[in-house]
Motif scaffolding. Structure first.
Motif, PDB file in Angstrom:
ATOM      1  N   THR A  64     -42.147 -20.189 -12.973  1.00 50.48           N
ATOM      2  CA  THR A  64     -41.566 -20.239 -11.631  1.00 50.48           C
ATOM      3  C   THR A  64     -40.061 -20.002 -11.652  1.00 50.48           C
ATOM      4  O   THR A  64     -39.525 -19.320 -10.779  1.00 50.48           O
ATOM      5  CB  THR A  64     -41.874 -21.594 -10.972  1.00 50.48           C
ATOM      6  OG1 THR A  64     -43.293 -21.744 -10.902  1.00 50.48           O
ATOM      7  CG2 THR A  64     -41.288 -21.683  -9.577  1.00 50.48           C
ATOM      8  N   TRP A  67     -36.326 -15.613 -14.074  1.00 48.31           N
ATOM      9  CA  TRP A  67     -35.726 -14.619 -13.191  1.00 48.31           C
ATOM     10  C   TRP A  67     -36.500 -13.311 -13.212  1.00 48.31           C
ATOM     11  O   TRP A  67     -36.703 -12.685 -12.174  1.00 48.31           O
ATOM     12  CB  TRP A  67     -34.274 -14.378 -13.605  1.00 48.31           C
ATOM     13  CG  TRP A  67     -33.568 -13.440 -12.694  1.00 48.31           C
ATOM     14  CD1 TRP A  67     -32.973 -13.741 -11.496  1.00 48.31           C
ATOM     15  CD2 TRP A  67     -33.403 -12.037 -12.869  1.00 48.31           C
ATOM     16  NE1 TRP A  67     -32.453 -12.615 -10.929  1.00 48.31           N
ATOM     17  CE2 TRP A  67     -32.699 -11.550 -11.758  1.00 48.31           C
ATOM     18  CE3 TRP A  67     -33.783 -11.141 -13.857  1.00 48.31           C
ATOM     19  CZ2 TRP A  67     -32.354 -10.213 -11.610  1.00 48.31           C
ATOM     20  CZ3 TRP A  67     -33.453  -9.811 -13.709  1.00 48.31           C
ATOM     21  CH2 TRP A  67     -32.743  -9.360 -12.592  1.00 48.31           C
ATOM     22  N   ARG A  70     -39.579 -13.556 -11.087  1.00 44.62           N
ATOM     23  CA  ARG A  70     -39.251 -13.645  -9.655  1.00 44.62           C
ATOM     24  C   ARG A  70     -38.791 -12.301  -9.092  1.00 44.62           C
ATOM     25  O   ARG A  70     -38.920 -12.040  -7.908  1.00 44.62           O
ATOM     26  CB  ARG A  70     -38.195 -14.717  -9.426  1.00 44.62           C
ATOM     27  CG  ARG A  70     -38.710 -16.107  -9.774  1.00 44.62           C
ATOM     28  CD  ARG A  70     -37.635 -17.171  -9.673  1.00 44.62           C
ATOM     29  NE  ARG A  70     -37.207 -17.434  -8.317  1.00 44.62           N
ATOM     30  CZ  ARG A  70     -37.865 -18.158  -7.430  1.00 44.62           C
ATOM     31  NH1 ARG A  70     -39.017 -18.682  -7.759  1.00 44.62           N
ATOM     32  NH2 ARG A  70     -37.387 -18.355  -6.234  1.00 44.62           N
ATOM     33  N   GLN A  71     -38.237 -11.424  -9.938  1.00 46.07           N
ATOM     34  CA  GLN A  71     -37.738 -10.130  -9.489  1.00 46.07           C
ATOM     35  C   GLN A  71     -38.748  -8.994  -9.703  1.00 46.07           C
ATOM     36  O   GLN A  71     -38.421  -7.836  -9.478  1.00 46.07           O
ATOM     37  CB  GLN A  71     -36.431  -9.789 -10.242  1.00 46.07           C
ATOM     38  CG  GLN A  71     -35.324 -10.780  -9.996  1.00 46.07           C
ATOM     39  CD  GLN A  71     -34.941 -10.893  -8.536  1.00 46.07           C
ATOM     40  OE1 GLN A  71     -34.865  -9.899  -7.824  1.00 46.07           O
ATOM     41  NE2 GLN A  71     -34.714 -12.103  -8.057  1.00 46.07           N
TER      42      GLN A  71
END
Length: 81
Positions: A64, A67, A70-71
């Motif tokens: 979670t 980075w 998430r990207q």
């Protein structure tokens, strides 16, 4: 995972890539079964369930906050290029 694999693998290598992933997955399942049996023998069933639960929670939290994850582009973005 399979959709991503198929999207980035050239047509002429799809069979080889799919068979390699299948071989590794089957091998990992066999090793995991043996390791699970050994851990149940060593720790007992209840402590092992708690240990696995904590491990999965840690992995979920690390994923979670990662980075790069998430990207990542949306699922269909690679096939549209």
């Amino acid at each position: 995972m399979t959709t991503h694999q198929l999207a980035i693998t050239p047509d002429e290598l799809r069979g080889r890539a799919t068979s390699a992933v299948s071989t590794l997955t089957t091998g990992a399942l066999s090793i995991g079964t043996l390791a699970g049996g050994a851990l149940i023998n060593t720790l007992g069933a209840k402590p092992l369930v708690w240990l696995c639960g904590v491990w999965l929670l840690i992995l979920a939290l690390l994923t979670t906050v990662n980075w790069a994850v998430r990207q990542a582009p949306p699922a269909g973005a690679l096939s549209q290029q």
